[in-house]
Design a protein around this motif. Structure first.
Motif, PDB file in Angstrom:
ATOM      1  N   ALA A   8       0.839  -1.224   0.148  1.00 56.85           N
ATOM      2  CA  ALA A   8       0.092   0.040  -0.139  1.00 56.85           C
ATOM      3  C   ALA A   8       0.778   1.185  -0.290  1.00 56.85           C
ATOM      4  O   ALA A   8       0.729   2.161  -0.726  1.00 56.85           O
ATOM      5  N   GLY A   9       1.724   1.317   0.672  1.00 54.06           N
ATOM      6  CA  GLY A   9       2.653   2.601   0.964  1.00 54.06           C
ATOM      7  C   GLY A   9       3.589   2.730  -0.239  1.00 54.06           C
ATOM      8  O   GLY A   9       3.676   3.872  -0.826  1.00 54.06           O
ATOM      9  N   ASP A  10       4.068   1.754  -0.870  1.00 55.77           N
ATOM     10  CA  ASP A  10       5.044   1.658  -1.919  1.00 55.77           C
ATOM     11  C   ASP A  10       4.008   2.273  -3.126  1.00 55.77           C
ATOM     12  O   ASP A  10       4.560   3.054  -3.972  1.00 55.77           O
ATOM     13  N   ALA A  11       2.949   1.921  -3.383  1.00 58.94           N
ATOM     14  CA  ALA A  11       1.860   2.468  -4.441  1.00 58.94           C
ATOM     15  C   ALA A  11       1.653   3.898  -4.311  1.00 58.94           C
ATOM     16  O   ALA A  11       1.708   4.602  -4.976  1.00 58.94           O
ATOM     17  N   ALA A  12       1.418   4.149  -2.912  1.00 54.24           N
ATOM     18  CA  ALA A  12       1.026   5.546  -2.515  1.00 54.24           C
ATOM     19  C   ALA A  12       2.344   6.352  -2.960  1.00 54.24           C
ATOM     20  O   ALA A  12       2.266   7.653  -3.468  1.00 54.24           O
ATOM     21  N   ALA A  13       3.477   5.825  -2.571  1.00 50.64           N
ATOM     22  CA  ALA A  13       4.678   6.594  -3.051  1.00 50.64           C
ATOM     23  C   ALA A  13       4.821   7.101  -4.369  1.00 50.64           C
ATOM     24  O   ALA A  13       5.285   8.088  -4.804  1.00 50.64           O
ATOM     25  N   ILE A  14       4.854   5.799  -5.103  1.00 52.65           N
ATOM     26  CA  ILE A  14       4.962   5.992  -6.685  1.00 52.65           C
ATOM     27  C   ILE A  14       4.027   6.788  -7.108  1.00 52.65           C
ATOM     28  O   ILE A  14       4.142   7.974  -7.958  1.00 52.65           O
ATOM     29  N   ALA A  72      -3.906  -1.590   7.361  1.00 54.63           N
ATOM     30  CA  ALA A  72      -4.321  -0.921   8.526  1.00 54.63           C
ATOM     31  C   ALA A  72      -5.566  -0.222   8.616  1.00 54.63           C
ATOM     32  O   ALA A  72      -5.949   0.235   9.697  1.00 54.63           O
ATOM     33  N   THR A  73      -6.616  -0.409   7.633  1.00 58.05           N
ATOM     34  CA  THR A  73      -7.592   0.178   7.517  1.00 58.05           C
ATOM     35  C   THR A  73      -8.785  -0.646   7.313  1.00 58.05           C
ATOM     36  O   THR A  73      -8.684  -1.964   7.543  1.00 58.05           O
ATOM     37  N   THR A  74     -10.038  -0.151   7.535  1.00 57.70           N
ATOM     38  CA  THR A  74     -11.295  -0.816   7.573  1.00 57.70           C
ATOM     39  C   THR A  74     -11.651  -1.428   6.249  1.00 57.70           C
ATOM     40  O   THR A  74     -12.710  -2.113   5.969  1.00 57.70           O
ATOM     41  N   VAL A  75     -10.912  -1.409   5.320  1.00 58.36           N
ATOM     42  CA  VAL A  75     -11.161  -1.650   3.725  1.00 58.36           C
ATOM     43  C   VAL A  75     -11.133  -3.411   4.167  1.00 58.36           C
ATOM     44  O   VAL A  75     -10.490  -3.970   4.835  1.00 58.36           O
ATOM     45  N   PRO A  76     -12.610  -3.835   3.380  1.00 54.90           N
ATOM     46  CA  PRO A  76     -12.501  -5.207   3.682  1.00 54.90           C
ATOM     47  C   PRO A  76     -11.641  -6.026   2.772  1.00 54.90           C
ATOM     48  O   PRO A  76     -11.101  -5.661   1.696  1.00 54.90           O
ATOM     49  N   TYR A  77     -11.300  -7.150   3.116  1.00 49.50           N
ATOM     50  CA  TYR A  77     -10.220  -8.296   2.330  1.00 49.50           C
ATOM     51  C   TYR A  77      -8.877  -7.657   2.351  1.00 49.50           C
ATOM     52  O   TYR A  77      -8.662  -6.645   1.680  1.00 49.50           O
ATOM     53  N   LYS A  78      -8.029  -8.384   2.925  1.00 52.06           N
ATOM     54  CA  LYS A  78      -6.525  -8.003   3.152  1.00 52.06           C
ATOM     55  C   LYS A  78      -5.722  -8.610   1.969  1.00 52.06           C
ATOM     56  O   LYS A  78      -5.544  -9.772   2.527  1.00 52.06           O
ATOM     57  N   GLN A  79      -5.386  -8.066   1.033  1.00 52.64           N
ATOM     58  CA  GLN A  79      -4.591  -8.714  -0.012  1.00 52.64           C
ATOM     59  C   GLN A  79      -3.597  -7.706  -0.520  1.00 52.64           C
ATOM     60  O   GLN A  79      -3.987  -6.411  -0.591  1.00 52.64           O
ATOM     61  N   ILE A  80      -2.524  -8.396  -1.324  1.00 55.75           N
ATOM     62  CA  ILE A  80      -1.599  -7.365  -1.862  1.00 55.75           C
ATOM     63  C   ILE A  80      -2.193  -6.574  -2.996  1.00 55.75           C
ATOM     64  O   ILE A  80      -2.130  -5.478  -2.969  1.00 55.75           O
ATOM     65  N   VAL A  81      -3.025  -7.198  -3.776  1.00 57.84           N
ATOM     66  CA  VAL A  81      -3.731  -6.597  -5.137  1.00 57.84           C
ATOM     67  C   VAL A  81      -4.719  -5.242  -4.563  1.00 57.84           C
ATOM     68  O   VAL A  81      -4.695  -4.202  -5.035  1.00 57.84           O
ATOM     69  N   ILE A  82      -5.200  -5.660  -3.412  1.00 57.29           N
ATOM     70  CA  ILE A  82      -6.114  -4.649  -2.843  1.00 57.29           C
ATOM     71  C   ILE A  82      -5.402  -3.532  -2.133  1.00 57.29           C
ATOM     72  O   ILE A  82      -5.850  -2.521  -2.225  1.00 57.29           O
ATOM     73  N   ALA A  83      -4.402  -3.992  -1.305  1.00 61.28           N
ATOM     74  CA  ALA A  83      -3.492  -2.927  -0.497  1.00 61.28           C
ATOM     75  C   ALA A  83      -2.848  -1.941  -1.638  1.00 61.28           C
ATOM     76  O   ALA A  83      -2.982  -0.782  -1.498  1.00 61.28           O
ATOM     77  N   MET A  84      -2.404  -2.535  -2.595  1.00 62.47           N
ATOM     78  CA  MET A  84      -1.827  -1.527  -3.728  1.00 62.47           C
ATOM     79  C   MET A  84      -2.767  -0.681  -4.425  1.00 62.47           C
ATOM     80  O   MET A  84      -2.545   0.459  -4.624  1.00 62.47           O
ATOM     81  N   GLY A  85      -3.939  -1.068  -4.690  1.00 66.25           N
ATOM     82  CA  GLY A  85      -5.019  -0.427  -5.243  1.00 66.25           C
ATOM     83  C   GLY A  85      -5.560   0.892  -4.445  1.00 66.25           C
ATOM     84  O   GLY A  85      -5.775   1.753  -4.672  1.00 66.25           O
ATOM     85  N   GLU A  86      -5.601   0.419  -2.761  1.00 65.77           N
ATOM     86  CA  GLU A  86      -5.842   1.129  -1.913  1.00 65.77           C
ATOM     87  C   GLU A  86      -4.829   2.394  -2.104  1.00 65.77           C
ATOM     88  O   GLU A  86      -5.099   3.584  -1.666  1.00 65.77           O
ATOM     89  N   GLY A  87      -3.661   2.058  -1.877  1.00 66.23           N
ATOM     90  CA  GLY A  87      -2.357   2.893  -1.651  1.00 66.23           C
ATOM     91  C   GLY A  87      -2.478   4.172  -3.043  1.00 66.23           C
ATOM     92  O   GLY A  87      -2.238   5.053  -2.987  1.00 66.23           O
ATOM     93  N   ALA A  88      -2.778   3.484  -4.019  1.00 68.49           N
ATOM     94  CA  ALA A  88      -3.089   4.331  -5.396  1.00 68.49           C
ATOM     95  C   ALA A  88      -4.118   5.260  -5.016  1.00 68.49           C
ATOM     96  O   ALA A  88      -3.953   6.507  -5.326  1.00 68.49           O
ATOM     97  N   VAL A 146      -0.722  13.206   5.166  1.00 70.51           N
ATOM     98  CA  VAL A 146       0.095  11.894   5.426  1.00 70.51           C
ATOM     99  C   VAL A 146      -0.657  10.804   4.919  1.00 70.51           C
ATOM    100  O   VAL A 146      -2.220  10.749   4.721  1.00 70.51           O
ATOM    101  N   ILE A 147      -0.193   9.814   4.462  1.00 68.74           N
ATOM    102  CA  ILE A 147      -0.782   8.489   4.154  1.00 68.74           C
ATOM    103  C   ILE A 147      -0.427   7.365   5.001  1.00 68.74           C
ATOM    104  O   ILE A 147       0.638   7.106   4.903  1.00 68.74           O
ATOM    105  N   ILE A 148      -1.197   7.090   5.826  1.00 71.27           N
ATOM    106  CA  ILE A 148      -0.832   5.950   6.615  1.00 71.27           C
ATOM    107  C   ILE A 148      -0.975   4.427   6.177  1.00 71.27           C
ATOM    108  O   ILE A 148      -2.049   4.184   5.603  1.00 71.27           O
ATOM    109  N   ALA A 149       0.121   3.802   5.817  1.00 70.24           N
ATOM    110  CA  ALA A 149       0.019   2.338   5.340  1.00 70.24           C
ATOM    111  C   ALA A 149       0.883   1.408   6.167  1.00 70.24           C
ATOM    112  O   ALA A 149       1.442   0.722   5.621  1.00 70.24           O
TER     113      ALA A 149
END
Ligand code: FAD
Length: 309
Positions: free
Chosen positions: A12-18, A277-293, A107-110
């Motif tokens: 999530a954080g890496d996607a957000a930074a990019i 770290a968030t209330t987003v449902p389903y904790k997965q890599i592909v979801i975390a990246m989408g959320e970071g973006a 701030v983006i918390i990931a």
């Protein structure tokens, strides 16, 4: 100060930074460890478009991708405190564990999450060699083989129902006298032919042959020890968000997850959050990246609306 300060260097954080750097924003990334939980993962087969990869390999690719951009990386540091801006368009402050303070317009918390561990012998030794925490991720590895699920709450019972469709047999162990999952889930579980539910069953050890898991020992309510032969143990006793340090600074759910809206905005204007770290449902890599973006694009939208000073 930064335009965007990202906390945590998992997917999530890496996607957000990019995404932030690609918008030309002054971007900082507090990166204690690139990859986050991905570093603890052996095989990954559900990162779409990559048929098969391994945690350390994907983590290295994430780091290399971030380093291609003008992102100021603050290595080996954890955020210890968020001090929100006191006025509109003011600067938020992040105090690091070292005592240093970083300032940023957004701030983006990931900071991700961690699975609660059983804390029994064999669990650490056989992690990724039969001890698993994510049925969506690792379930297919056990196709046609027997597995154990520990934990009789919603996540344990959901995992058992999910796995029963893939594996040969599921034994679900619940420490207490009753399952704690919702009644509809319990009914569904008990209707399945290849599931055994054991209550008052406290896992005491995970056994293996040096290479992989072969069984599990549990004690019954009367202290008697029993063994189950199994190829896999799915530990489902809770996912703990890494948000203890945020208590009081912004709104958290009863489970400690950062409450976000569909734009990844938290209860504090200018503070966004993404991933496990968030209330987003389903904790997965592909979801975390989408959320970071998404969090990064939302931060950008926020920044371009700040009054001109
Ligand atoms: P994380 O990956 O948890 O990263 C958060 C980062 O923030 C970490 O580096 C952490 O050290 C850091 N951090 C924590 N606290 C602070 C702080 N206070 N300040 C700064 N930084 C902090 N998902 C799949 O899609 N496929 C799989 O096959 C798969 N297998 C998995 C196997 C295992 C064993 C595990 C544990 C998880 C697996 N997952 C899988 C889930 C996936 O890894 C997570 O959903 C994903 O990593 C979440 O990304 P994230 O960036 O939100 O958080």
């Amino acid at each position: 100060p930064f335009d965007v300060l990202v906390l945590g260097a998992g997917p999530a954080g890496d996607a957000a930074a990019i995404y932030s750097a690609r918008k030309g924003l002054r971007t900082g990334l507090v990166a204690e460890r690139f990859g986050g939980q991905v570093m603890d993962t052996a095989g990954i087969e559900n990162f779409i478009s990559v048929q098969e990869t391994e945690g350390p390999k994907l983590s290295a690719a994430l780091e290399a991708h971030v380093r291609q951009y003008d992102v100021q990386i603050i290595p080996s540091q954890l955020a210890a405190k968020l001090i929100p801006a006191t006025e509109t368009a003011g600067l938020h402050q992040i105090v690091l564990e070292s005592g240093a303070t970083l300032r940023s317009k957004t701030v983006i918390i990931a900071t991700g999450a961690r699975w609660r561990h059983l804390g029994v012998p064999g669990e650490d030794e056989y992690r990724t060699k039969g001890v698993a925490y994510c049925p969506h991720c690792d379930g297919p590895f056990y196709k046609g083989r027997p597995v154990v699920v520990t934990g009789g709450g919603n996540s344990g019972v959901e995992a058992a129902i999910d796995l029963a469709g893939i594996v040969s047999h599921v034994t679900l162990l619940q420490r207490g006298a009753h399952l704690k999952a919702d009644k509809v889930l319990q009914d569904k579980l008990l209707s399945l032919p290849n599931v055994t539910v054991l209550t008052n069953a406290l896992t005491t050890e995970i056994e293996g042959n040096g290479k992989e898991v072969t069984g599990l020992t549990y004690s019954d309510g009367d202290g008697g020890l029993h063994q189950v032969k199994t190829d896999g143990v799915f530990v489902q006793i809770g996912l703990l968000p890494n948000t203890e340090w945020l208590k009081g600074a912004l709104k958290l759910s009863p489970y400690g997850e950062i409450v976000i809206n569909d734009h990844c905005a938290t209860s504090v204007p200018g503070v966004f959050a993404a991933g496990d770290a968030t209330t987003v449902p389903y904790k997965q890599i592909v979801i975390a990246m989408g959320e970071g973006a998404k969090a990064s694009l939302a931060a950008f939208d926020y920044l371009i609306r700040l009054p001109v000073t």
